[in-house]
Design a protein around this motif. Structure first.
Motif, PDB file in Angstrom:
ATOM      1  N   HIS A 121      13.971  76.662  78.833  1.00  0.00           N
ATOM      2  CA  HIS A 121      13.670  76.095  77.503  1.00  0.00           C
ATOM      3  C   HIS A 121      13.943  76.864  76.133  1.00  0.00           C
ATOM      4  CE1 HIS A 121       9.663  73.490  78.693  1.00  0.00           C
ATOM      5  NE2 HIS A 121      10.920  72.776  78.976  1.00  0.00           N
ATOM      6  N   GLY A 124      17.203  75.866  75.115  1.00  0.00           N
ATOM      7  CA  GLY A 124      17.350  74.518  74.859  1.00  0.00           C
ATOM      8  C   GLY A 124      17.691  73.754  75.723  1.00  0.00           C
ATOM      9  N   PHE A 125      17.296  73.958  77.108  1.00  0.00           N
ATOM     10  CA  PHE A 125      17.549  73.037  78.237  1.00  0.00           C
ATOM     11  C   PHE A 125      16.075  72.211  78.229  1.00  0.00           C
ATOM     12  CE2 PHE A 125      20.652  76.146  79.323  1.00  0.00           C
ATOM     13  CZ  PHE A 125      21.454  75.558  80.166  1.00  0.00           C
ATOM     14  N   THR A 126      16.152  71.182  78.714  1.00  0.00           N
ATOM     15  CA  THR A 126      14.876  70.362  78.743  1.00  0.00           C
ATOM     16  C   THR A 126      15.042  69.848  80.426  1.00  0.00           C
ATOM     17  OG1 THR A 126      15.912  68.193  78.135  1.00  0.00           O
ATOM     18  CG2 THR A 126      14.543  69.413  76.442  1.00  0.00           C
TER      19      THR A 126
ATOM     20  N   SER B 482      21.376  79.264  72.371  1.00  0.00           N
ATOM     21  CA  SER B 482      20.569  78.412  72.507  1.00  0.00           C
ATOM     22  C   SER B 482      21.098  77.211  71.809  1.00  0.00           C
ATOM     23  CB  SER B 482      19.249  78.542  71.807  1.00  0.00           C
ATOM     24  OG  SER B 482      18.163  77.556  72.028  1.00  0.00           O
ATOM     25  N   ARG B 483      21.073  76.114  72.559  1.00  0.00           N
ATOM     26  CA  ARG B 483      21.519  74.776  71.906  1.00  0.00           C
ATOM     27  C   ARG B 483      20.467  73.564  72.332  1.00  0.00           C
ATOM     28  NH1 ARG B 483      27.391  71.708  72.245  1.00  0.00           N
ATOM     29  NH2 ARG B 483      26.553  69.819  70.914  1.00  0.00           N
ATOM     30  N   ILE B 484      20.202  73.083  71.161  1.00  0.00           N
ATOM     31  CA  ILE B 484      19.203  71.902  71.336  1.00  0.00           C
ATOM     32  C   ILE B 484      20.005  70.660  71.189  1.00  0.00           C
ATOM     33  CG2 ILE B 484      17.167  70.753  70.627  1.00  0.00           C
ATOM     34  CD1 ILE B 484      16.633  73.844  71.171  1.00  0.00           C
ATOM     35  N   VAL B 485      19.806  69.666  72.248  1.00  0.00           N
ATOM     36  CA  VAL B 485      20.631  68.557  72.303  1.00  0.00           C
ATOM     37  C   VAL B 485      19.636  67.602  71.777  1.00  0.00           C
ATOM     38  CG1 VAL B 485      21.427  66.558  73.976  1.00  0.00           C
ATOM     39  CG2 VAL B 485      21.833  69.147  74.319  1.00  0.00           C
ATOM     40  N   ALA B 488      16.116  65.867  72.563  1.00  0.00           N
ATOM     41  CA  ALA B 488      15.432  66.734  73.767  1.00  0.00           C
ATOM     42  C   ALA B 488      14.005  66.888  73.400  1.00  0.00           C
ATOM     43  CB  ALA B 488      16.099  68.183  73.460  1.00  0.00           C
ATOM     44  N   GLU B 489      13.351  66.595  74.386  1.00  0.00           N
ATOM     45  CA  GLU B 489      11.864  66.709  74.239  1.00  0.00           C
ATOM     46  C   GLU B 489      11.194  66.987  75.715  1.00  0.00           C
ATOM     47  OE1 GLU B 489       8.984  64.667  75.283  1.00  0.00           O
ATOM     48  OE2 GLU B 489      10.074  63.157  76.374  1.00  0.00           O
ATOM     49  N   ASP B 490      10.448  67.889  75.802  1.00  0.00           N
ATOM     50  CA  ASP B 490       9.948  68.050  77.341  1.00  0.00           C
ATOM     51  C   ASP B 490       8.176  67.948  77.362  1.00  0.00           C
ATOM     52  OD1 ASP B 490      10.576  68.265  79.627  1.00  0.00           O
ATOM     53  OD2 ASP B 490      11.569  70.350  79.577  1.00  0.00           O
ATOM     54  N   ARG B 494       5.612  70.113  79.966  1.00  0.00           N
ATOM     55  CA  ARG B 494       4.639  70.964  79.265  1.00  0.00           C
ATOM     56  C   ARG B 494       3.179  70.722  79.662  1.00  0.00           C
ATOM     57  NH1 ARG B 494       7.804  74.009  75.541  1.00  0.00           N
ATOM     58  NH2 ARG B 494       9.402  72.896  74.929  1.00  0.00           N
TER      59      ARG B 494
END
Lengths: 338, 800
Positions: A121, A124-126, B482-485, B488-490, B494
Motif C-alpha cells: 500500500h 501505491g499498490f491496491t 511510490s506511485r499512485i494510479v 486507486a482505492e482500497d 481495509r
C-alpha cells in the motif's frame, strides 16, 4: 469574653481536627465549631458583649480563628480522603490472575498477507481480487501457457464439470484487471489457489499466493528489484538483501527467481536457509508480450513487471513450520503462538 | 539432470572449482540443486580376488568365498548369487567402514567365521542395486584401492533444467553453456567411421505416414554386432547419470542420448518384418507390449513405429518387447528421429509412461541434430561392438527447418533490464551463445537462431539471454518510488482487515479451513443445499470432493477437533469463500463465521460452572452485535427461524436492513453428538458483501448532553411469549424524545411469578438536550410508559 477564651477555643478546635480519624468524626467537628449553631458563630455573637476597646482586637482574633479552622479542616479532610484505601487493613494478593478477556489472534497466513498488503500500500499498490473458480482462458491461455503445458493436466489442476477450473495461481487476477483497466496498473492480488497435489508435509489442496503487477511506460527489471528490495527491508529488516536468479515462467520474460538474504543468520548460513545464506521468496519477471497481447495492451508503449509469492512457503520458513497441514488444523494452542 | 563433471570435461574445458562452476550455472539460469560426490568414504576398500567358492554347510543361499586381498586370503560368507572363482570384486576387510558408515567386524554367519564383506552397488552408495556383488574388470590386481578401480570419487551436479531449455538436457548442451560462460571452445567428439556396402537403402526402408507427428526419421543399419556388456567407463557414466546399463547396444543409444539430448532407439533388424519401418498413427485398439513387459491398448492419436505388420515401438516413448536387442542380435536398425512434442506428450500421459526419451521429445529436440546423433552412435557401435556400418543414412525429412532471424534493439535491452550494458557487450554475449550476427546498425542487431534454441523467437527472448549472461547482479536496485494510479482505492481491503482486527479484539482466533470438503460433512449440517453444491468430477479424495456451501460445518468440526484434544474453551472466526450453483449462475461469496465452545464468555475464574444454552446464545449474539456496532451497521436484528443445523428455539436469522444476511444459533444435539460435545456450541454465519454495503462511513457528531439525566425503573411480569424487543419497542413508542436509553437490568423466572411467565426490570434514562428535567415531567413520562405497556402488551406492571 476574653482573648484567652478565643485562644482556648482555637487550641481545642485544632486539637479535635487533628484527632479526627475519619471523615465522619471530622464532619462532627466541623458542625460543632462552624455549623450554623457552632461554637465559632456563638463567639461572633458574643463579641457584642465584649469590652469596646478590646472589640477590634477580638474581632480580628475571631476572624483569624475562623480562617485557621477552615484551613486546618481542609488540610485534615484532604489527608483523610487521600489515605482512604480499598484494602483497608487487609493485604491484597497482587499475584492473583488478571481478569480481562484476552485478545484473539489472526491466522498466520492472514498475518503475513496483511503485512504484505500494508507494505505494498505504501508503494501505491491496491488490492485486486478475482474468483477462485476461473476460466481456462484467464488461468492459462492469456498467461501464455501453450496448449499441452503440463500445468494444464487434469492430474495437476482441478477442473469443474463445465470445463472451468479452480485457479492454480493468483495470476488470472492480472488478466481480469488488465482486461478491465487501461495502463498504468499497479496492483497486488492476494488469494487462495488450488493444485491437485496429494497432501503431504509441503503440499495442501489449497494454498495462498500474493501477486503483484505494475504496468506503465518504461517499467524495467530494475524497478522490480527496487520495489522488492523495499518489501524485503520492511518485511524482514533493513539489512535484508535481494538477489535475482534467472528462471523460466511462461508469463514473464525475462523471468527471475527472487532470493532474500536469510533473516536468521543474515547471510552467514544456517539451518533455515540450508547453509546458503539466502531464501527463495518469489518468482518474478517482466510481463511477457504474449500476456499483453491477450489483454489488448500495446506492447510498443508499455512494459511491466509481475511477481508472485507463496504465503504458506514463507510462513513455513519464517515460523519454522515443518508440516503445511498444521496451518489448516486450527488447533487453538497452535494458533496462540503467532 | 545428473551431470558428472568428468564427463562434462570431455566437451569443454573450464578453469574453476566445482563450487565456482555451480554458482556460474545457477546465476545464468541452470540451477544447481545439489553437488554429490559418488565414491566418498572408500578408504580401505580394496579390489579382492575370489579364489574359491564353497557352499555353506547350513544355508542353501550362502557361500564361503576365499578372497585374496593382494596380501593374504580371507574366508568370507557371502549371500550374493553371482560369486565365482576368479572374479575381481570390491572387498571390505575387517576394520574398514562402508560409505554409509557401517563398520566391518568379524562375525559368525550361521556358525561359520566371516572375515570381511564382498560389496554390491547399494553398499557402495553407487545405486540401490542389491542383486549381486559388483564384478570388476579382470585386469585389476587384487589389493588395488577400490576407488582407483572404480575411477572414483566422482563429482556429480544435479541440475534443474527449466522447460524452455530442452537443449540443456544433455552433456553437450550444458557444455555449450559453460563454453559461453567461460569463453572456452567446445570439443566435439570424433564421429569418423568406415561405412561399407551394401548401402542402407538395400537393407531397410522407411515410410513416414504421419509427417506432422514425425517431421524427420533417420535409420541406419549395422551388421555383425557383437552384443555384450558395454565397457566399464561407459557403464560408470550411465550409472552416475542415473541410467541402468543393459547391454552395449542399448547402452550406446542411452549414452548418445545423454551426450546429445537426442533419444535414439535400436531395433533388432531381424525381428522387423521385411526390414521395414512405418511411422504411423496407431489403429484403434491396436496393442503393443513394451520393453517393460506391459501391454498397452492404443488409440488413434498415438504415434507408433511399425514394421510391415505390427507396431514395434511407441514412437519417442518406449520400444516394443518384440523387437528389442537380444543376446544373439547381430543386425541393428538404429533410429534417430524427431517427433512432435504434443503427440508424444499426449500419448505418454494417456498411457501413464514417462521415460528419458519421452521427457526430451515432449520438450522438443533439435531436428537438425538428428543426423549427428545417429552418426555418433554408429561410430561408437562400430568401435565398441565391432559392427559394420552400412553405407549411408535413410533420412525422411520432407520439410527442412532452417534457422530463423530475430532482431533486437540496443536501447530496448537497456530500458527493459535497467542495466547499463554496451552495444559491444550485447553483441559478444549473443555471439558466445552461438547466435550469429547477420546484421547490425545504430538501432540494433539481427542474429540467426540455431535450431537447437527453439525458445528464442522474439526480442524479449534475446534480452533474457543478454540479462542472464551479463549477470542479474548487475541489475541496479533503485530507491523504490511510490506511485499512485488514478482511481486507486482500497476500501474493501481495509474494511475486511479492520473486521478481522476487531473480532480478534473480542478474543476470537482466526482459523482457515480448506475450500474443499466432503459431501458427508455438508449433509450432516444441511442437506437442503445439496442441489446447489459444486462437486469436483476428479477429486483427490472423497474428503475433499465438494466446494463448501457454508463455513459452519468446518467451524464446528474445528471446535470438535479442539474439544477432542481437551481444549476446554475456544472462540473462532473464519473469513472465507463459499460456492454454489444457482439459477442466476455460479456464485462465489465471502462469508464470515463465528464459533464458540466452553465458558468463553466468562472473564472470571468462574469457569467451572456448566455453560447453559441461553448464555451461550447470548455470547455469540454479543460477538455479532459488537462486530456490527464496530462497523456502524444500523438496523440489525435477530428473528427466530429454525435452521437445520441449529437446535429449535436457539436458531435465528440475522436481519440487516430488512434482509436475511446470516444465521446464528446453538448447534443441534444430533450434530454435537458427532464430536461428543457435552455442552452447547454456538455458531453464526454472515454474508460479508451485503454487510460491507451497509457499513456507514459517515459520522455526524453531536456534543454530548450536559444536563443531568433522570432514571426511572419499570418492572413487569409478562408471559414468556412477550419478547424483550417488543417491550423495548413499546417503551420507545410511548416515551418522548427525552428517553435516552432503556436497559434490561433484571430477569427472573420462578414460582413467585408463575409458570410460563417471567419478571423483567428495565431502567429508563431520560435527559433533555436543552434543560434540566423536573421530577414532575419525568414522573409524567414514566406513567405514560407504564400505561402504554399495560395497554399494548400482555404484561402486569409491578409497582413499588
Amino acid at each position: 469574653m476574653k482573648i484567652e477564651d478565643i485562644i482556648n477555643l482555637q487550641n481545642k478546635a485544632l486539637n479535635e481536627i487533628e484527632a479526627a480519624a475519619d471523615s465522619e468524626t471530622l464532619e462532627a467537628v466541623r458542625i460543632k465549631y462552624i455549623g450554623r449553631k457552632g461554637l465559632i458563630p456563638d463567639l461572633m455573637k458574643g463579641l457584642k458583649g465584649a469590652d469596646p476597646t478590646d472589640r477590634p482586637e477580638m474581632g480580628k482574633r475571631v476572624n483569624e480563628l475562623k480562617n485557621t479552622f477552615q484551613e486546618k479542616f481542609s488540610e485534615r479532610r484532604n489527608q483523610i480522603e487521600s489515605s482512604r484505601t480499598e484494602s483497608g487493613d487487609k493485604t491484597f494478593d497482587v499475584t492473583l490472575p488478571g481478569q480481562w478477556r484476552g485478545l484473539g489472534k489472526k491466522h498466520p497466513i492472514s498475518y503475513l498477507m496483511e503485512r504484505a498488503i500494508d507494505i505494498f500500500h505504501a508503494l501505491g499498490f491496491t488490492v485486486a481480487d478475482g474468483p477462485d473458480i476461473e476460466t481456462v482462458f484467464n488461468n492459462f491461455d492469456a498467461l501464455n501457457h501453450p496448449p499441452g503445458h503440463p500445468a494444464r493436466d487434469a492430474t495437476d489442476t482441478f477442473y469443474l464439470s463445465d470445463g472451468d477450473l479452480l485457479r492454480t495461481h493468483t495470476s488470472p487476477v492480472q488478466v481480469r484487471h488488465m482486461l478491465k483497466h487501461s495502463p498504468p496498473v499497479r496492483i497486488i492480488a492476494p488469494g487462495r489457489c488450488y493444485r491437485r497435489d496429494t497432501p503431504d508435509a509441503t503440499h495442501s489442496a489449497n494454498f495462498h499466493q500474493i501477486e503483484g503487477l505494475y504496468v506503465a511506460e518504461n517499467v524495467s527489471l530494475a524497478d522490480l528489484k527496487g520495489d522488492l528490495a523495499h518489501f524485503a527491508h520492511e518485511a524482514m529488516g533493513p539489512e535484508t538483501k535481494v538477489r535475482f536468479r534467472p528462471h523460466f515462467f511462461p508469463f514473464t520474460e525475462p523471468s527471475v527467481e527472487v532470493d532474500f538474504s536469510c533473516h536468521i543468520c543474515r547471510g552467514d548460513g544456517c539451518r533455515v536457509c540450508k547453509q546458503s545464506g539466502w531464501i527463495e521468496i518469489a518468482g518474478a519477471g517482466m510481463v511477457d508480450p504474449g500476456v499483453f497481447e491477450a489483454v489488448g495492451y500495446d506492447t510498443g508503449t508499455v512494459t511491466g513487471y509481475a511477481f508472485g509469492m507463496g504465503i504458506e512457503r514463507i510462513a513455513m520458513i519464517l515460523f519454522g513450520i515443518t508440516d503445511i497441514r498444521d496451518l489448516y488444523e486450527n488447533d487453538i494452542r497452535y494458533l496462540r503462538q503467532f | 539432470m545428473k551431470v558428472p563433471i568428468s564427463w562434462l570435461k570431455e566437451y569443454v574445458d573450464f578453469d574453476d572449482s566445482v563450487k565456482g562452476l555451480a554458482d556460474k550455472l545457477t546465476f545464468s539460469g541452470i540451477e544447481v540443486e545439489g553437488i554429490h560426490s559418488a565414491g566418498d568414504g572408500f578408504e580401505g576398500l580394496l579390489v579382492g580376488e575370489i579364489r574359491k567358492v564353497d557352499p555353506h554347510p547350513d544355508a542353501d543361499k550362502l557361500t564361503i568365498c576365499i578372497v585374496y586381498d593382494g596380501n593374504e586370503e580371507h574366508s568370507v560368507v557371502c549371500g550374493a548369487p553371482n560369486v565365482k572363482a576368479g572374479a575381481k570384486i570390491p572387498f571390505a576387510p575387517i576394520g574398514t567402514s562402508l560409505p554409509n558408515g557401517v563398520r566391518i567386524n568379524k562375525a559368525k554367519i550361521r556358525g561359520i567365521q566371516s572375515s570381511g564383506m564382498l560389496l554390491a552397488e547399494d553398499e557402495l552408495g553407487l545405486s540401490d542395486d542389491h542383486t549381486g556383488v559388483v564384478i570388476l574388470e579382470e585386469h585389476w590386481e587384487a589389493g588395488t584401492a577400490l576407488s582407483e578401480a572404480l575411477g572414483l570419487p566422482e563429482t556429480v551436479l544435479e541440475l534443474e533444467i527449466t522447460p524452455n531449455r530442452p537443449d540443456c538436457l544433455s552433456m553437450m548442451g550444458i557444455a555449450r553453456e559453460i563454453s559461453a560462460l567461460y569463453g572456452t571452445k567446445m570439443k566435439i567428439p570424433d564421429t569418423d567411421m568406415n561405412e561399407a556396402d551394401p548401402p542402407v537403402e538395400k537393407l531397410a526402408s522407411v515410410e513416414v505416414a504421419d509427417t506432422t507427428g514425425c517431421p524427420r526419421y533417420t535409420a541406419r543399419v549395422l551388421a555383425n554386432v557383437q552384443t555384450g556388456p558395454s565397457p566399464d567407463w561407459m557403464q560408470k557414466r550411465l550409472k552416475l547419470a542415473g541410467i541402468r546399463p543393459i547391454n552395449n547396444v542399448v547402452d550406446i543409444t542411452n549414452y548418445v542420448m545423454l551426450e546429445t539430448g537426442h533419444p535414439l532407439h535400436a531395433f533388432d533388424k531381424n525381428l522387423l518384418e521385411n526390414g521395414r519401418i512405418v511411422v504411423r498413427l496407431a489403429r484403434p485398439d491396436e496393442k503393443i507390449k513394451t520393453l517393460d513387459e506391459t501391454e498397452h491398448v492404443l488409440t488413434a492419436d498415438m504415434l507408433v513405429i511399425a514394421d510391415s505388420e505390427r507396431p514395434v515401438a511407441l514412437a519417442g516413448i518406449m520400444g516394443g518387447a518384440g523387437s528389442e536387442i537380444q543376446g544373439n542380435t547381430d543386425t541393428v536398425l538404429l533410429e534417430s528421429a524427431c517427433f512432435e512434442p504434443m503427440t508424444i506428450r499426449r500419448a505418454a500421459r494417456n498411457l501413464g509412461i514417462s521415460t528419458e526419451s519421452s521427457y526430451r521429445f515432449e520438450r522438443g529436440v533439435d531436428i537438425n541434430g538428428v543426423e549427428w546423433a545417429s552418426r555418433r552412435a554408429a561410430a561408437l557401435l562400430a568401435d565398441l561392438t565391432g559392427a559394420t556400418v552400412a553405407r549411408g543414412l535413410i533420412d525422411a525429412y520432407p520439410e527442412k527447418v532452417s534457422e530463423q532471424s530475430v532482431s533486437c534493439r540496443w536501447e530496448t535491452v537497456r530500458s527493459l533490464t535497467g542495466m547499463d550494458i554496451s552495444n559491444d557487450d550485447i553483441r559478444s554475449i549473443l555471439e558466445s551463445l552461438s547466435l550469429n550476427v547477420t546484421q547490425a546498425d545504430n538501432a540494433g542487431l539481427t542474429v540467426s537462431i540455431p535450431t537447437f534454441r527453439q525458445d528464442l523467437e522474439r526480442e524479449v527472448d534475446l534480452i533474457e539471454e543478454i540479462a542472464r549472461m551479463h549477470g542479474l547482479d548487475k541489475v541496479p536496485t533503485p530507491s523504490p518510488q511510490s506511485r499512485i494510479v488514478a482511481d486507486a482505492e482500497d476500501h474493501r481491503t481495509r474494511t475486511l482487515i479492520d473486521i478481522k482486527t476487531r473480532i480478534t479484539g473480542l478474543g476470537l482466533y482466526e482459523i482457515m479451513n480448506y475450500s474443499l470438503v466432503s459431501k458427508a460433512l455438508l449433509d450432516l449440517f444441511d442437506k437442503s443445499d445439496a442441489a446447489v453444491r459444486i462437486e469436483l468430477p476428479n477429486p483427490i479424495s472423497s474428503d475433499q470432493s465438494t466446494l463448501r456451501t457454508s463455513l459452519i460445518p468446518q467451524m464446528v468440526e474445528t471446535l470438535g477437533r479442539n474439544n477432542a484434544r481437551q481444549v476446554s474453551e475456544a472462540g473462532f472466526f473464519e473469513l472465507g469463500r463459499v460456492f454454489r450453483n444457482t439459477q442466476e449462475g455460479r456464485l462465489e461469496n465471502e462469508r464470515l463465521s463465528i464459533g464458540l465452545m466452553g465458558p468463553v464468555g466468562r472473564t472470571g475464574i468462574d469457569k467451572r460452572n456448566p455453560v447453559k444454552g441461553e448464555e451461550m446464545f447470548l455470547w455469540v449474539k454479543g460477538v455479532l452485535e459488537a462486530l456490527l456496532e464496530s462497523q456502524r451497521i444500523p438496523d440489525a436484528s435477530l428473528e427466530a427461524v429454525d435452521f437445520p443445523e441449529f437446535e429449535p428455539g436457539f436458531s435465528a436469522a440475522v436481519i440487516i436492513d430488512g434482509q436475511e444476511q446470516g444465521r446464528i444459533g446453538i448447534i443441534s444435539p444430533e450434530i454435537r453428538k458427532e464430536w461428543r460435545f457435552v455442552e452447547p456450541v454456538a455458531a453464526a454465519e454472515l454474508a460479508v458483501d451485503p454487510l460491507l454495503a451497509h457499513i456507514s462511513d459517515s459520522v455526524t457528531s453531536r456534543p454530548v448532553a450536559i444536563f443531568p439525566a433522570v432514571t426511572r425503573d419499570v418492572a413487569l411480569v409478562a408471559d414468556l411469549s412477550v419478547r424483550h424487543d417488543d417491550i423495548v419497542r413499546a417503551i420507545y413508542d410511548a416515551a418522548p424524545g427525552e428517553l435516552e436509553k432503556v436497559e434490561l437490568f433484571d430477569i427472573f423466572e420462578g414460582e413467585a411469578v408463575g409458570d410460563g411467565r417471567r419478571s423483567m426490570a428495565y431502567s429508563l434514562t431520560f435527559r433533555s438536550a436543552e434543560r434540566t428535567l423536573t421530577d414532575e415531567e419525568v414522573n409524567g413520562y414514566h406513567s405514560s410508559v407504564k400505561k402504554a405497556l399495560n395497554d399494548t402488551l400482555d404484561v402486569i406492571i409491578r409497582e413499588g
